[in-house]
Design a protein around this motif. Structure first.
Motif, short mmCIF file in Angstrom:
data_model
loop_
_atom_site.label_atom_id
_atom_site.label_comp_id
_atom_site.label_asym_id
_atom_site.label_seq_id
_atom_site.Cartn_x
_atom_site.Cartn_y
_atom_site.Cartn_z
N ALA A 1 -13.48 23.78 36.37
CA ALA A 1 -13.54 22.86 37.51
C ALA A 1 -14.84 22.99 38.29
CB ALA A 1 -12.35 23.10 38.44
N ASP B 1 -5.15 22.92 40.10
CA ASP B 1 -4.81 21.50 40.16
C ASP B 1 -5.44 20.79 41.35
OD1 ASP B 1 -3.29 21.64 37.87
OD2 ASP B 1 -1.39 21.98 38.92
N ASP C 1 -4.12 9.73 44.26
CA ASP C 1 -2.99 10.68 44.27
C ASP C 1 -2.56 10.99 45.71
OD1 ASP C 1 -3.01 10.96 41.51
OD2 ASP C 1 -4.44 12.63 41.57
N THR D 1 -7.12 13.10 43.20
CA THR D 1 -7.91 11.91 43.50
C THR D 1 -7.43 11.30 44.82
OG1 THR D 1 -6.41 10.41 42.35
CG2 THR D 1 -8.18 11.45 41.04
N TYR E 1 -8.44 20.67 42.13
CA TYR E 1 -9.73 20.08 41.75
C TYR E 1 -9.57 18.85 40.85
CZ TYR E 1 -11.41 24.17 44.09
OH TYR E 1 -11.64 25.12 45.06
N ASN E 2 -8.31 18.50 40.56
CA ASN E 2 -8.03 17.29 39.79
C ASN E 2 -7.49 16.16 40.67
OD1 ASN E 2 -8.74 18.60 37.38
ND2 ASN E 2 -6.65 19.41 37.13
N ARG F 1 -9.52 27.80 34.12
CA ARG F 1 -9.44 26.44 34.66
C ARG F 1 -10.34 26.28 35.89
NH1 ARG F 1 -3.75 24.33 35.93
NH2 ARG F 1 -5.00 22.43 36.18
#
Length: 735
Positions: A641, A535, A543, A540, A537-538, A637
């Protein structure tokens, strides 16, 4: 007066018995059962209790005597001059108190001076360094020739010109060895004795004569009838290590430390064994005596005494310093507190002495200590305290680590309130109860841990501790495999396991994500933004700016650092996955054989174990990790990524030399190199076929020496190991 309760009486009795047992083991059996620092602190606690409750003092209390009886294997001898121990101080504030005590003792001094004009002697008293009488006044700071009345004798001691308005001090390293009293008659060594109880010691002359740094004849013409020299016998660290290596080879019990080894060596009945062990000696006190043991005053200061000892043929520690103020003493203490680890011998503090010998004579002694000297001990490496409760930490592998919540104590310069108890097997071994007095130390000088319990000091209200059956983080049941000492939470959704995994993934040896520390990880998990390493690497900037104290600039830097981590090499990613038993070294070994995560995930334990340096436990752990569906999902995942999961072109310029100059050569690194970091130098050597080890031995081919080289260099010199500096190493690598 404070109220004395039965509990305090019971605790004092137990404390006294513990100290008596430790004193007997140390002085009589030569087999210490507790460390000096621990003994000093327990003794201080007993002294405090007896000061607060004088009715607790008994004649055989350790506070009422100098030491225990000497052993009877050697002939007992009485010291010509008592060999007193030193009062201890544990910080600069206590040193200041000692200084004020010395000054107050010096507030009245008999001063005699002739007045030629009146042809009579004027006698005045000093008060706060200003001398007055009806017809004579001497202002502060003025100097004069004085005679100081000795409290123990009617003789007056002539002194050189001194200034009683100031005090200066001699500072010496407190060598961690064994005290000796040496007697010379007409310049020849006739007796060497142990300290014993300070009054009676043991005659070990034959053993003392084997110490090369103790002269058999003094370098002096027309010596006084009797010369008494005091000093410390000790073993250098390198000699100690060689002795233990030999004992290990012969299947003998190893010495715990150089001090114990020195004490045990001095009391060997066979002086040939003593000679083989290469004891050393530093002299620090000198007395000239007449035939009836009256002292002859030949010098006026401690500093002059040390220089004379050196001229007489003794080894005197050259790290000593003459200080004109307590500020200079403090600077000296602080310097050696850091630098002592670079010395070739052990030292456990600084001895501070008033320099003026006439003033020493005036101040005299208590029943146990000289008033004019004190030992300022370094912060204890081990220290006693009380367990108030036990809590738990859950690591990234689910391991539950019990932590002792302690009564705060000062240890190695920091306040310690918590200490590791490791696991439930260790708890059982310790037989820990809440309320126990325990010994705490810093493992590797960093992490506080409980070493042992002192059950003899256990209060009646103490309760035995029990391991929990549920995880303190997620409340799920915990398990303890039969073949392991660790109790674990096996809930992969446990917040503690996730936090630990994220911190490990971002660590310097793994993906090295700058800015992703424990506090931020805690926020990411608590907010629900991150439920898996993938997570990260998701995330922003938007966020991250929702988190406390996270501005847009900091958020942008973190997103960039996470993105950069995608290009870290495969072995770092493998280490970052946190597979049990796969540290950075094992990860590098596995990455050389299995060039991608796909290859490694398909490998059987037998294939993995075939890699040189990988054991069966590690092989089983790797195989089992890749069999877990959640871990397979994580790998997928991470690949999606863009995290590098295979060997890339970054290794194309690194070639392991199989037959080059360094193949088969063993190196040791010591000190700080001018430009290379230690791990960089290690990699260069290994890539050229060499091997880097942590300790010097007869098998070592080269020692690479930087600034502030430690004891390894001294050992290498004695073994004749070839030395290289950084420039010479690089030249060798170029070849």
């Amino acid at each position: 007066m404070a109220k004395l309760t039965p509990e305090i009486v019971e605790y004092t009795v137990k404390l006294r018995e513990k100290l008596q047992e430790a004193g007997y083991a140390y002085y009589v059996l030569d087999n210490p059962v507790i460390e000096d620092a621990v003994y000093d602190l327990l003794l201080r606690e007993l002294q405090d209790l007896e000061t607060k409750y004088p009715q607790l003092i008994v004649p055989d209390s350790p506070t009422q005597r100098v030491g225990e009886k000497p052993a009877t294997k050697f002939v007992s001898v009485k010291h010509n001059i008592p060999l007193y121990s030193l009062e201890n101080a544990f910080n600069i504030e206590e040193l200041k108190i000692w200084q004020e005590r010395c000054k107050s003792k010096n507030s009245k001094v008999k001063i005699q001076k002739y007045d030629p004009s009146e042809s009579k002697k004027l006698e005045v008293e000093s008060k706060n360094s200003t001398f007055k009488s009806e017809n004579y006044e001497l202002s502060e700071g003025q100097k004069l020739k004085v005679k100081i009345q000795n409290n123990d004798s009617k003789n007056e001691l002539d002194s050189d010109e001194i200034d009683l308005a100031t005090l200066d001090y001699v500072c010496e390293l407190k060598i961690d060895g064994s005290a000796l009293a040496l007697t010379y008659e007409n310049g020849l060594l006739v007796r060497g004795a142990t300290r014993g109880d300070g009054i009676i010691g043991e005659n070990i002359t034959q053993n003392v004569k084997t110490i090369n740094t103790i002269p058999l004849r003094l370098k002096i013409d027309n010596p006084p009838p009797i010369v008494e020299v005091r000093g410390e016998a000790f073993l250098s660290i390198s000699v100690f290590e060689n002795i233990n290596a030999e004992r290990e080879k012969n299947g003998e019990t190893l010495f715990a430390n150089p001090r114990n080894a020195a004490a045990g060596t001095l009391r060997q009945l066979d002086s040939k064994i003593v000679a083989q062990r290469r004891l050393d000696f530093f002299a620090y006190t000198l007395h000239f005596l007449t035939e009836n043991n009256s002292e002859i005053s030949q010098f006026s200061t401690q500093w002059e005494c040390l220089n004379l000892l050196q001229n007489l043929g003794f080894k005197v520690n050259h790290k000593r310093q003459l200080c004109s103020s307590l500020d200079e003493v403090t600077t000296y203490v602080q310097y050696w507190d850091k630098e002592r680890k670079n010395l070739p011998y052990l030292t456990d503090g600084i001895v501070v002495k008033i320099n003026s010998l006439p003033l020493q004579k005036k101040l005299g002694f208590t029943q146990k200590f000289p008033r004019w000297a004190i030992a300022l001990k370094y912060p204890a490496e081990e220290i006693p305290t009380i367990v108030q409760s036990v809590t738990f930490q859950v690591g990234r592998t689910g391991a539950l680590t019990p932590v002792a919540e302690l009564k705060p104590v000062q240890l190695a310069g920091t306040t310690v309130q918590r200490a590791s108890l490791h696991n439930c097997d260790r708890l059982s071994e310790l037989d820990l109860h809440i309320g126990d007095t325990v010994i705490v130390r810093k493992a590797g000088e960093i992490i506080p841990e409980v070493v042992r319990v002192l059950p003899e000091l256990r209060p009646t209200t103490a309760t035995k501790f029990q391991m929990p059956i549920h995880c303190p983080e997620c409340s799920e049941p915990v398990v303890k495999p039969r073949d392991e000492a660790v109790t674990r939470c096996i809930n992969i959704s446990c917040p503690a396991i996730l936090r630990g995994s994220l911190v490990h993934w971002a660590s310097r040896g793994a993906l090295d994500i700058n800015g992703l520390g424990e506090k931020l990880v805690q926020q990411l998990v608590n907010s629900g933004l991150v439920k898996s390493v993938a997570d990260l690497y998701n995330l922003t900037v938007k966020d991250l700016t929702t988190l406390e104290r996270m501005g847009e600039k900091s958020a942008s830097k973190l997103v960039e650092a996470i993105a950069t981590s995608r290009s870290q090499p495969w072995q770092r990613v493998l280490y970052g996955l946190g597979i049990r038993h796969v540290g950075s070294v094992n990860a590098e070994l596995l990455s050389q054989k299995f060039r991608s995560v796909a290859e490694l995930s398909k490998a059987k334990a037998s294939d993995i174990e075939a890699v040189y340096g990988i054991g069966s436990e590690t092989a089983q752990s790797v195989e089992q990790w890749f069999e877990v569906p959640a871990n397979q999902s994580l790998v997928g995942r991470l690949e999606t990524a863009g995290v590098r999961m295979e060997v890339g072109d970054y290794t194309s310029n690194v070639v392991k030399v199989q037959g080059g100059l360094l193949t088969g050569k063993i190196f040791v690194l010591t000190g700080t190199l001018p430009s290379l970091k230690r791990d960089e130098a290690k990699s260069l050597i290994e890539n050229a076929g060499g091997k880097v080890t942590s300790s010097v031995s007869s098998k070592t081919d080269f020692i690479v020496v930087g600034e502030d080289a430690g004891s390894k260099l001294e050992k290498a010199e004695k073994l004749g190991v070839k030395q290289l500096n950084e420039e010479e190493l690089l030249e060798m690598l170029e070849e």
